[in-house]
Every structure is written in C-alpha cells, then in structure tokens.
Design a protein around this motif. Structure first.
Motif, PDB file in Angstrom:
ATOM      1  N   THR A   8       0.386  -1.574  -0.068  1.00  0.00           N
ATOM      2  CA  THR A   8       0.492   0.103   0.411  1.00  0.00           C
ATOM      3  C   THR A   8       1.139   0.903   0.219  1.00  0.00           C
ATOM      4  OG1 THR A   8      -1.882  -1.093   1.313  1.00  0.00           O
ATOM      5  CG2 THR A   8      -1.793   1.165   1.334  1.00  0.00           C
ATOM      6  N   ARG A   9       2.050   1.471   0.589  1.00  0.00           N
ATOM      7  CA  ARG A   9       2.867   2.559   0.869  1.00  0.00           C
ATOM      8  C   ARG A   9       3.567   2.656  -0.270  1.00  0.00           C
ATOM      9  NH1 ARG A   9       5.108   3.013   6.851  1.00  0.00           N
ATOM     10  NH2 ARG A   9       3.206   2.796   8.392  1.00  0.00           N
ATOM     11  N   GLU A  24      -0.218  12.008 -14.887  1.00  0.00           N
ATOM     12  CA  GLU A  24      -1.135  12.494 -13.968  1.00  0.00           C
ATOM     13  C   GLU A  24      -2.420  10.468 -13.954  1.00  0.00           C
ATOM     14  OE1 GLU A  24      -3.418  15.723 -14.702  1.00  0.00           O
ATOM     15  OE2 GLU A  24      -2.370  16.350 -14.548  1.00  0.00           O
ATOM     16  N   SER A  25      -2.501   9.748 -14.843  1.00  0.00           N
ATOM     17  CA  SER A  25      -3.396   8.512 -15.953  1.00  0.00           C
ATOM     18  C   SER A  25      -2.432   7.596 -14.311  1.00  0.00           C
ATOM     19  CB  SER A  25      -2.861   8.963 -16.838  1.00  0.00           C
ATOM     20  OG  SER A  25      -3.947   6.684 -16.917  1.00  0.00           O
ATOM     21  N   SER A  26      -0.996   7.697 -14.170  1.00  0.00           N
ATOM     22  CA  SER A  26      -0.433   6.783 -13.569  1.00  0.00           C
ATOM     23  C   SER A  26      -0.546   7.325 -11.871  1.00  0.00           C
ATOM     24  CB  SER A  26       0.739   6.661 -13.920  1.00  0.00           C
ATOM     25  OG  SER A  26       0.845   5.837 -15.360  1.00  0.00           O
ATOM     26  N   ALA A  27      -0.715   8.229 -11.832  1.00  0.00           N
ATOM     27  CA  ALA A  27      -0.789   8.926 -10.427  1.00  0.00           C
ATOM     28  C   ALA A  27      -2.152   8.519  -9.667  1.00  0.00           C
ATOM     29  CB  ALA A  27      -0.586  10.538 -10.865  1.00  0.00           C
ATOM     30  N   HIS A  28      -3.051   8.824 -10.127  1.00  0.00           N
ATOM     31  CA  HIS A  28      -4.440   8.522  -9.973  1.00  0.00           C
ATOM     32  C   HIS A  28      -4.533   7.476  -9.517  1.00  0.00           C
ATOM     33  CE1 HIS A  28      -6.403  12.381 -10.154  1.00  0.00           C
ATOM     34  NE2 HIS A  28      -5.762  12.905 -11.492  1.00  0.00           N
ATOM     35  N   GLY A  29      -3.934   5.938 -10.778  1.00  0.00           N
ATOM     36  CA  GLY A  29      -3.919   4.493 -10.863  1.00  0.00           C
ATOM     37  C   GLY A  29      -3.530   4.356  -9.287  1.00  0.00           C
ATOM     38  N   HIS A  30      -1.960   4.662  -9.186  1.00  0.00           N
ATOM     39  CA  HIS A  30      -1.029   3.998  -8.109  1.00  0.00           C
ATOM     40  C   HIS A  30      -2.397   4.536  -6.936  1.00  0.00           C
ATOM     41  CE1 HIS A  30       1.552   2.453  -9.631  1.00  0.00           C
ATOM     42  NE2 HIS A  30       2.305   3.318 -11.001  1.00  0.00           N
ATOM     43  N   THR A  31      -2.327   6.118  -6.775  1.00  0.00           N
ATOM     44  CA  THR A  31      -3.327   6.007  -5.354  1.00  0.00           C
ATOM     45  C   THR A  31      -4.313   5.581  -5.404  1.00  0.00           C
ATOM     46  OG1 THR A  31      -2.622   8.058  -5.626  1.00  0.00           O
ATOM     47  CG2 THR A  31      -4.094   8.516  -4.134  1.00  0.00           C
ATOM     48  N   ALA A  32      -5.197   5.149  -6.371  1.00  0.00           N
ATOM     49  CA  ALA A  32      -6.813   4.587  -5.637  1.00  0.00           C
ATOM     50  C   ALA A  32      -6.376   3.288  -5.262  1.00  0.00           C
ATOM     51  CB  ALA A  32      -7.257   4.620  -7.498  1.00  0.00           C
ATOM     52  N   LYS A  33      -4.861   2.370  -5.839  1.00  0.00           N
ATOM     53  CA  LYS A  33      -4.870   1.285  -5.369  1.00  0.00           C
ATOM     54  C   LYS A  33      -4.589   0.971  -4.093  1.00  0.00           C
ATOM     55  CE  LYS A  33      -3.207  -1.465 -10.045  1.00  0.00           C
ATOM     56  NZ  LYS A  33      -2.357  -1.104 -11.197  1.00  0.00           N
ATOM     57  N   ALA A  34      -3.637   2.096  -3.914  1.00  0.00           N
ATOM     58  CA  ALA A  34      -2.838   2.726  -2.039  1.00  0.00           C
ATOM     59  C   ALA A  34      -4.488   2.418  -1.726  1.00  0.00           C
ATOM     60  CB  ALA A  34      -2.282   3.575  -2.608  1.00  0.00           C
ATOM     61  N   LEU A  35      -6.302   3.284  -2.296  1.00  0.00           N
ATOM     62  CA  LEU A  35      -6.507   3.150  -0.911  1.00  0.00           C
ATOM     63  C   LEU A  35      -7.432   2.056  -1.184  1.00  0.00           C
ATOM     64  CD1 LEU A  35      -8.196   5.598   0.677  1.00  0.00           C
ATOM     65  CD2 LEU A  35      -9.503   5.637  -1.467  1.00  0.00           C
ATOM     66  N   ASP A  36      -7.643   1.961  -2.063  1.00  0.00           N
ATOM     67  CA  ASP A  36      -8.197   0.113  -2.154  1.00  0.00           C
ATOM     68  C   ASP A  36      -7.975  -0.918  -1.222  1.00  0.00           C
ATOM     69  OD1 ASP A  36     -10.424   0.849  -3.791  1.00  0.00           O
ATOM     70  OD2 ASP A  36      -9.362  -0.106  -5.287  1.00  0.00           O
ATOM     71  N   ALA A  37      -6.420  -0.562  -0.375  1.00  0.00           N
ATOM     72  CA  ALA A  37      -5.102  -2.055  -0.160  1.00  0.00           C
ATOM     73  C   ALA A  37      -5.598  -1.818   1.367  1.00  0.00           C
ATOM     74  CB  ALA A  37      -4.050  -1.938  -0.465  1.00  0.00           C
ATOM     75  N   ASP A  43      -6.036  -0.769   8.569  1.00  0.00           N
ATOM     76  CA  ASP A  43      -5.593   1.053   9.050  1.00  0.00           C
ATOM     77  C   ASP A  43      -6.022   2.232   9.080  1.00  0.00           C
ATOM     78  OD1 ASP A  43      -2.869   2.087   9.970  1.00  0.00           O
ATOM     79  OD2 ASP A  43      -1.668   1.953   9.478  1.00  0.00           O
ATOM     80  N   SER A  44      -6.201   2.371   9.628  1.00  0.00           N
ATOM     81  CA  SER A  44      -7.714   3.561   9.634  1.00  0.00           C
ATOM     82  C   SER A  44      -5.868   4.860   9.087  1.00  0.00           C
ATOM     83  CB  SER A  44      -8.304   4.069  10.604  1.00  0.00           C
ATOM     84  OG  SER A  44      -7.464   3.982  11.759  1.00  0.00           O
ATOM     85  N   ASP A  45      -4.886   5.189   9.885  1.00  0.00           N
ATOM     86  CA  ASP A  45      -4.070   5.931   9.826  1.00  0.00           C
ATOM     87  C   ASP A  45      -3.331   6.370   8.603  1.00  0.00           C
ATOM     88  OD1 ASP A  45      -4.312   7.070  12.211  1.00  0.00           O
ATOM     89  OD2 ASP A  45      -1.893   6.023  12.786  1.00  0.00           O
ATOM     90  N   LEU A  46      -3.570   4.826   8.000  1.00  0.00           N
ATOM     91  CA  LEU A  46      -3.022   4.258   6.900  1.00  0.00           C
ATOM     92  C   LEU A  46      -4.030   4.608   5.254  1.00  0.00           C
ATOM     93  CD1 LEU A  46      -0.249   3.775   4.518  1.00  0.00           C
ATOM     94  CD2 LEU A  46      -1.429   1.399   4.742  1.00  0.00           C
TER      95      LEU A  46
END
Length: 244
Positions: A8-9, A24-37, A43-46
């Motif tokens: 996730t990190r 930007e497309s990859s930035a949104h994609g990676h960050t969305a995957k991080a949120l799902d994970a 881990d609510s902090d994460l």
C-alpha cells in the motif's frame, strides 16, 4: 498483512512519483490502488493519509469539488488529535479557496493551526508538518483568492525557512511565489524569482515545477519588455518549448 501494508505504501509513493513526472493517469491509478489496499489492511491511519493524498492530487489536477469531498472523508477517518487530521483540514481549506469560498478557507486555516498546536508529536504521519508548512499552504490559497500581496510575503518567508534538501518543494514554492509577485504587478521581481525555479526544474525534471512555471510564463508574457522578463522566458525556452 504487513506485506499488504508495505504494498500500500509503495503504491502511494509510486503515485507521488508519477505525479512529479507529470503522468496524471498513473498517479491517479497508483493512489486508487493504495486506497483500496489500505481498507483491507484495516489501518485507519493509512487510509486517512491516502484519502488526503487523493484530495491533494484532485486539487493539483483541477478538481476542487472532488478534493473537498476526499479531504472531508480523510478528516472523518483520521484519529482526532492526530497530524493526519490537520493535513485533511489543510486540503479542505485550499479546496474552499479554489472554489472562491474565502471566508471558509480562512476559517479552515485557523482550525488547522489550532489543531496543530495540540496534535500528537509522535508517529510517522505528518512528521514534517509545522506552522511554516501551514503558512505556505495558506499562501497558495491566498493567491488563489487574489490576495497576492500577502501570498507573496508568506511565500518569501516560507522559502527562507525551507531546508536545503527540499529541492523539488523549493522549486514549486519559488514558482508560486513568483506568480504571486506577478499578481502584485512586480513583474521584474517575479521574473528573477522564476529564474531560480527554472534552474531547479532543469535539475530535477519535476513536472510540478514546470506546471507552475507555465502559469508564470503566461502571466509574464504581456510584460516582456520589463527588466528580467525576457531573460526568464529565454531560460525557460532552453528547457521547454513554448510559443513566444
């Protein structure tokens, strides 16, 4: 679960790197995957941190209404009294500013400073957060609201206190400061400050700096005859092509 937290990190960091190189497309994609994970890890902090990153990304890519919703979700998820709560409020504040809601933006920054004064000092999340950082964020919002004189002064103070190692941030702040000075009508000073940001942009290749310099270039274009402006545009020309 520890491996998933590490993944996730990694996805969040990959999102930041993608944003910094202008993908930007990859930035949104990676960050969305991080949120799902992050939801799977429990881990609510994460989760709160990544929601805040998504808010920041939405702001930087021109979606302030989405950013406000994400920042509100981050604040709701963050532990009360944590620095994550402060980070979320900062993104709420700038979303208000971009939406033209000056009173709400100013109130949110006051809230952020009050929360920071009593926030937890331990933990990895937001360890870099201090009053100077809040003031820098507020300067950006002041510029968005058209209060260029105060924004320029606040940026100049923040840059003077920024650690030398923060090269990319320095480049972004310099370019934003230059735009604020241009907003006051001081085109020569804006050009001189902008030239410093050009050097850092060439050194780092940071798309975040180039994006700010593009806006500065547009602001300075009508004042090409003023001292330093032609030199700034020429230095920018040497690293990126743009219409004369």
């Amino acid at each position: 679960m520890q491996l998933l937290a590490l993944e996730t990190r990694y996805e969040e960091l990959a999102g930041w790197f993608a944003q910094d190189i202008g993908d930007e497309s990859s930035a949104h994609g990676h960050t969305a995957k991080a949120l799902d994970a992050s939801h799977i890890t429990g881990d609510s902090d994460l989760t709160a941190y990544i929601l805040a990153r998504k808010a920041q990304l939405a702001l930087d890519t021109g979606h302030p209404a989405d950013a406000f919703g994400l920042a509100t979700a981050a604040r709701r998820t963050a532990r009360p009294g944590s620095r994550l709560e402060v980070i979320a409020v900062l993104h709420e504040a700038h979303a208000h500013a971009v939406l033209g809601e000056g009173r709400e933006a100013h109130r949110a920054y006051e809230t952020a400073l009050a929360l920071l004064g009593r926030a937890d000092s331990d933990g990895v999340w937001g360890s870099w957060l201090d009053t100077a950082y809040v003031n820098t964020a507020r300067a950006r919002s002041l510029a968005a609201l058209g209060a260029y004189e105060q924004a320029a002064a606040d940026f100049d103070n923040a840059i003077a206190m920024l650690p030398p190692a923060y090269r990319r941030d320095r480049g972004v702040y310099l370019a934003r400061a230059a735009r604020a000075h241009a907003g006051t009508g001081n085109m020569s000073l804006a050009a001189r400050i902008g030239a410093q940001a050009v050097g850092i942009a060439a050194e780092t290749g940071s798309a975040r700096i180039f994006h700010q310099l593009d806006h500065l270039d547009q602001a300075l274009a009508p004042a090409s005859g003023e001292d330093g402006v032609a030199e700034f545009r020429a230095s920018l020309d040497r690293i990126v092509l743009h219409p004369a």
